[in-house]
Design an enzyme around this catalytic site. Structure first.
Site, PDB file in Angstrom:
ATOM      1  N   GLY A 243       0.744  -1.253   0.000  1.00  0.00           N
ATOM      2  CA  GLY A 243       0.000   0.000   0.000  1.00  0.00           C
ATOM      3  C   GLY A 243       0.768   1.293   0.000  1.00  0.00           C
ATOM      4  O   GLY A 243       0.284   2.282  -0.561  1.00  0.00           O
ATOM      5  N   GLU A 280       3.892  -6.397   2.144  1.00  0.00           N
ATOM      6  CA  GLU A 280       3.911  -6.744   0.718  1.00  0.00           C
ATOM      7  C   GLU A 280       3.962  -5.499  -0.167  1.00  0.00           C
ATOM      8  O   GLU A 280       3.055  -5.254  -0.965  1.00  0.00           O
ATOM      9  CB  GLU A 280       2.651  -7.543   0.374  1.00  0.00           C
ATOM     10  CG  GLU A 280       2.516  -8.833   1.144  1.00  0.00           C
ATOM     11  CD  GLU A 280       1.196  -9.538   0.898  1.00  0.00           C
ATOM     12  OE1 GLU A 280       0.235  -8.904   0.427  1.00  0.00           O
ATOM     13  OE2 GLU A 280       1.129 -10.736   1.189  1.00  0.00           O
ATOM     14  N   PRO A 281       5.004  -4.695  -0.051  1.00  0.00           N
ATOM     15  CA  PRO A 281       5.044  -3.486  -0.873  1.00  0.00           C
ATOM     16  C   PRO A 281       5.372  -3.801  -2.335  1.00  0.00           C
ATOM     17  O   PRO A 281       6.195  -4.670  -2.624  1.00  0.00           O
ATOM     18  CB  PRO A 281       6.178  -2.674  -0.240  1.00  0.00           C
ATOM     19  CG  PRO A 281       7.059  -3.694   0.405  1.00  0.00           C
ATOM     20  CD  PRO A 281       6.185  -4.847   0.805  1.00  0.00           C
ATOM     21  N   GLY A 282       4.704  -3.118  -3.236  1.00  0.00           N
ATOM     22  CA  GLY A 282       5.018  -3.236  -4.665  1.00  0.00           C
ATOM     23  C   GLY A 282       5.421  -1.870  -5.190  1.00  0.00           C
ATOM     24  O   GLY A 282       6.585  -1.597  -5.488  1.00  0.00           O
ATOM     25  N   ARG A 283       4.429  -0.979  -5.221  1.00  0.00           N
ATOM     26  CA  ARG A 283       4.640   0.355  -5.783  1.00  0.00           C
ATOM     27  C   ARG A 283       5.822   1.097  -5.156  1.00  0.00           C
ATOM     28  O   ARG A 283       6.622   1.715  -5.852  1.00  0.00           O
ATOM     29  CB  ARG A 283       3.371   1.189  -5.554  1.00  0.00           C
ATOM     30  CG  ARG A 283       3.356   2.542  -6.238  1.00  0.00           C
ATOM     31  CD  ARG A 283       2.138   3.354  -5.793  1.00  0.00           C
ATOM     32  NE  ARG A 283       0.924   2.577  -5.834  1.00  0.00           N
ATOM     33  CZ  ARG A 283       0.128   2.466  -6.908  1.00  0.00           C
ATOM     34  NH1 ARG A 283       0.417   3.128  -8.003  1.00  0.00           N
ATOM     35  NH2 ARG A 283      -0.962   1.723  -6.856  1.00  0.00           N
ATOM     36  N   CYS A 349      -6.499   4.138 -31.124  1.00  0.00           N
ATOM     37  CA  CYS A 349      -7.727   4.627 -31.721  1.00  0.00           C
ATOM     38  C   CYS A 349      -8.831   4.694 -30.665  1.00  0.00           C
ATOM     39  O   CYS A 349      -9.750   3.874 -30.673  1.00  0.00           O
ATOM     40  CB  CYS A 349      -8.097   3.656 -32.835  1.00  0.00           C
ATOM     41  SG  CYS A 349      -8.662   4.509 -34.253  1.00  0.00           S
ATOM     42  N   GLU A 350      -8.698   5.610 -29.728  1.00  0.00           N
ATOM     43  CA  GLU A 350      -9.653   5.798 -28.622  1.00  0.00           C
ATOM     44  C   GLU A 350      -9.528   7.245 -28.167  1.00  0.00           C
ATOM     45  O   GLU A 350      -8.407   7.702 -27.907  1.00  0.00           O
ATOM     46  CB  GLU A 350      -9.253   4.941 -27.402  1.00  0.00           C
ATOM     47  CG  GLU A 350      -9.460   3.482 -27.532  1.00  0.00           C
ATOM     48  CD  GLU A 350     -10.703   2.961 -26.830  1.00  0.00           C
ATOM     49  OE1 GLU A 350     -11.336   3.696 -26.065  1.00  0.00           O
ATOM     50  OE2 GLU A 350     -11.027   1.800 -27.093  1.00  0.00           O
ATOM     51  N   TYR A 382       2.915  -0.963 -11.927  1.00  0.00           N
ATOM     52  CA  TYR A 382       1.647  -1.071 -12.657  1.00  0.00           C
ATOM     53  C   TYR A 382       1.730  -0.319 -13.994  1.00  0.00           C
ATOM     54  O   TYR A 382       0.760   0.273 -14.446  1.00  0.00           O
ATOM     55  CB  TYR A 382       0.477  -0.592 -11.778  1.00  0.00           C
ATOM     56  CG  TYR A 382       0.492  -1.268 -10.430  1.00  0.00           C
ATOM     57  CD1 TYR A 382       0.130  -2.599 -10.313  1.00  0.00           C
ATOM     58  CD2 TYR A 382       0.943  -0.601  -9.282  1.00  0.00           C
ATOM     59  CE1 TYR A 382       0.201  -3.250  -9.083  1.00  0.00           C
ATOM     60  CE2 TYR A 382       1.013  -1.256  -8.053  1.00  0.00           C
ATOM     61  CZ  TYR A 382       0.638  -2.569  -7.965  1.00  0.00           C
ATOM     62  OH  TYR A 382       0.712  -3.225  -6.755  1.00  0.00           O
TER      63      TYR A 382
HETATM   64  C1  LIG Z   1      -2.501  -8.847  -1.860  1.00  0.00           C
HETATM   65  C2  LIG Z   1      -1.701  -7.651  -2.281  1.00  0.00           C
HETATM   66  N1  LIG Z   1      -0.546  -7.405  -1.664  1.00  0.00           N
HETATM   67  C3  LIG Z   1       0.236  -6.351  -2.020  1.00  0.00           C
HETATM   68  C4  LIG Z   1      -0.139  -5.492  -3.031  1.00  0.00           C
HETATM   69  C5  LIG Z   1       0.797  -4.379  -3.390  1.00  0.00           C
HETATM   70  O1  LIG Z   1       0.295  -3.120  -3.231  1.00  0.00           O
HETATM   71  P1  LIG Z   1       1.237  -1.864  -3.447  1.00  0.00           P
HETATM   72  O2  LIG Z   1       1.851  -1.973  -4.790  1.00  0.00           O
HETATM   73  O3  LIG Z   1       0.328  -0.706  -3.319  1.00  0.00           O
HETATM   74  O4  LIG Z   1       2.244  -1.885  -2.354  1.00  0.00           O
HETATM   75  C6  LIG Z   1      -1.332  -5.703  -3.693  1.00  0.00           C
HETATM   76  C7  LIG Z   1      -1.773  -4.773  -4.744  1.00  0.00           C
HETATM   77  O5  LIG Z   1      -2.877  -4.348  -4.836  1.00  0.00           O
HETATM   78  C8  LIG Z   1      -2.146  -6.821  -3.317  1.00  0.00           C
HETATM   79  O6  LIG Z   1      -3.294  -7.067  -3.951  1.00  0.00           O
END
Ligand SMILES: Cc1ncc(COP(=O)(O)O)c(C=O)c1O
Length: 423
Positions: A243, A280-283, A349-350, A382
């Site tokens: 998040g 679980e960070p991604g962004r 084309c949108e 993303y």
């Molecule tokens: C289960 C779960 N964990 C972690 C994430 C990663 O979120 P973020 O990229 O905002 O840290 C997501 C993304 O929505 C998710 O669905």
């Protein structure tokens, strides 16, 4: 220029640089559209999270949410740095295994997963985070003996857009509040090996979302204690999901990582739970590490001034899908006065294919020349992972800059790749 960061994004002689390389030169060398990742920035972001928790006295399991950016080379980089993985599809599990993660380092969190996919995931033996009673019963029916955890919905969420809020009432994920104890009881009766509790309340938070998040941390800890009572044993981990957001615009503050980390650690310590903290960070890890480079091929006054580029929402869907703002820089004129107001139009084309946050909010930019390169910043999370073949366009090439070297980490797709499965 609020986004300048020494060693990562710089302006030298009016040109944009990433990780010490001229963005315009990379665009020429590798072609456009092109994602350019700075591997050193990815490592810095990962280690900043580690450090914030270390300052609060903890060493959490940091599962990289690979859905944000699933390139093998990005995964290998993070694997060497000690990351774990959050995977959400069987193919993500396979990709993580190929990148070198052992099965113990992968947690699978899936929603509306079919039984055949569950057995595919059960086979390599990764831990499975259960999303529903249905999934739990089907796992049991499959004879699953591996580790599992239960994802619950703490009833409140936070995120940068309604599509990215993942807890609350009209949300498909997890076991709802009123049924979570029942879920642990049933898991125990079925003989499942439940070792964890999980929440993920949403994606793309700003600082103000931390308060909501910490409230859910308190609720999750209370559920974890109840779960230990029901199970008659200790949980190995409590996973607080991903998040933390990044700074997409000038008026946005940096994410308060210390407050976030300290808040989790203090609440866990006060609870007396001995379970490990997982996140679980991604962004946060990859978001600001990359830019999407594209060629400005049209500069023209239509009803409004338009800059046309050779990328679209097939490459970066966030503006069209979420109304997201991405900073833009004309690579050959970084310091130029922003004297024009433009619609930055993609090549699909949108009518909705614009890279501004919406069609009616024009973007101030220096008036570019056709042939210039446009950099769309903060495209690492993303971005490529949500790219598509819409309009039969090929997925873009991807390059990584790391320790003063550049390397193609993903070839541009070809027409033959697109046609491969057609009969
Ligand atoms: C289960 C779960 N964990 C972690 C994430 C990663 O979120 P973020 O990229 O905002 O840290 C997501 C993304 O929505 C998710 O669905």
């Amino acid at each position: 220029m609020w986004w300048i960061l020494k060693g990562h994004l710089e302006a030298k002689g009016n040109q944009l640089y990433i990780g010490g390389f001229s963005a315009a030169a990379l665009a020429k060398q590798y072609g456009t559209p092109l994602f350019v990742y700075n591997g050193n920035r990815i490592l810095d972001n990962f280690n900043r999270i580690k450090d914030a928790f270390a300052a609060a006295g903890a060493a959490p399991r940091i599962h990289f949410a690979m859905k944000a950016c699933p390139h093998l080379e990005v995964l290998r980089l993070l694997q060497r740095e000690g990351a774990l993985i959050d995977a959400v599809s069987p193919n993500e599990v396979r990709i993580a295994l190929r990148a070198g993660f052992s099965k113990e380092k992968i947690l699978f969190t899936g929603t509306s997963i079919s039984s055949s996919e569950l057995s595919e995931i059960a086979e390599p033996g990764v831990a499975i985070n259960i999303d529903s009673f249905s999934q739990m019963r089907r796992l049991h029916a499959l004879g699953f003996r591996g580790k599992c955890s239960i994802r619950w919905n703490p009833g409140m969420g936070a995120g940068g857009h309604s599509h990215t809020i993942t807890a609350g009432k009209f949300i498909k994920f997890g076991v709802p509040e009123q049924k979570v104890e029942q879920a642990f009881e049933e898991a125990k009766n079925l003989g499942l090996n439940v070792v964890g509790l999980h929440q993920h309340i949403g994606s793309g938070w700003t600082g103000k979302d931390v308060d909501v998040f910490l409230e859910t941390v308190g609720k999750t800890i209370a559920v974890a204690k109840k779960a230990e009572e029901i199970l008659g044993g200790k949980l190995q981990f409590v996973d607080f999901g991903g998040g933390p957001g990044i700074r997409y615009r000038k008026d946005q503050a940096e994410f308060p990582l210390q407050r976030y980390a300290k808040g989790i650690v203090e609440k866990m310590r006060a609870s007396g739970l001995k379970a490990e903290i997982a996140i679980e960070p991604g962004r946060y890890i990859v978001g600001d590490s990359a830019m999407l480079l594209c060629e400005i091929n049209t500069v023209e006054e239509k009803n409004i001034p338009i800059i046309g580029v050779n990328a679209g929402f097939n490459d970066l869907i966030r503006p069209a899908f979420y109304g997201s703002y991405h900073e833009m820089v004309v690579c050959e004129n970084v310091n130029g006065l922003r004297t024009g107001d433009f619609m930055v139009a993609g090549d699909l084309c949108e009518s909705g294919d614009v890279l501004n946050e919406n069609r009616e909010t024009l973007r101030e930019l220096p008036v570019p020349e056709e042939g210039n390169t446009l950099a769309i910043l903060n495209a690492g999370a993303y971005g490529f992972s949500m790219a598509s073949n819409y309009n039969s366009r090929c997925l873009p090439a991807c390059v990584m800059v790391l320790n003063g070297k550049t390397r193609l980490i993903r070839e541009r797709q070809s027409l033959e790749d697109i046609l491969r499965n057609e009969k």
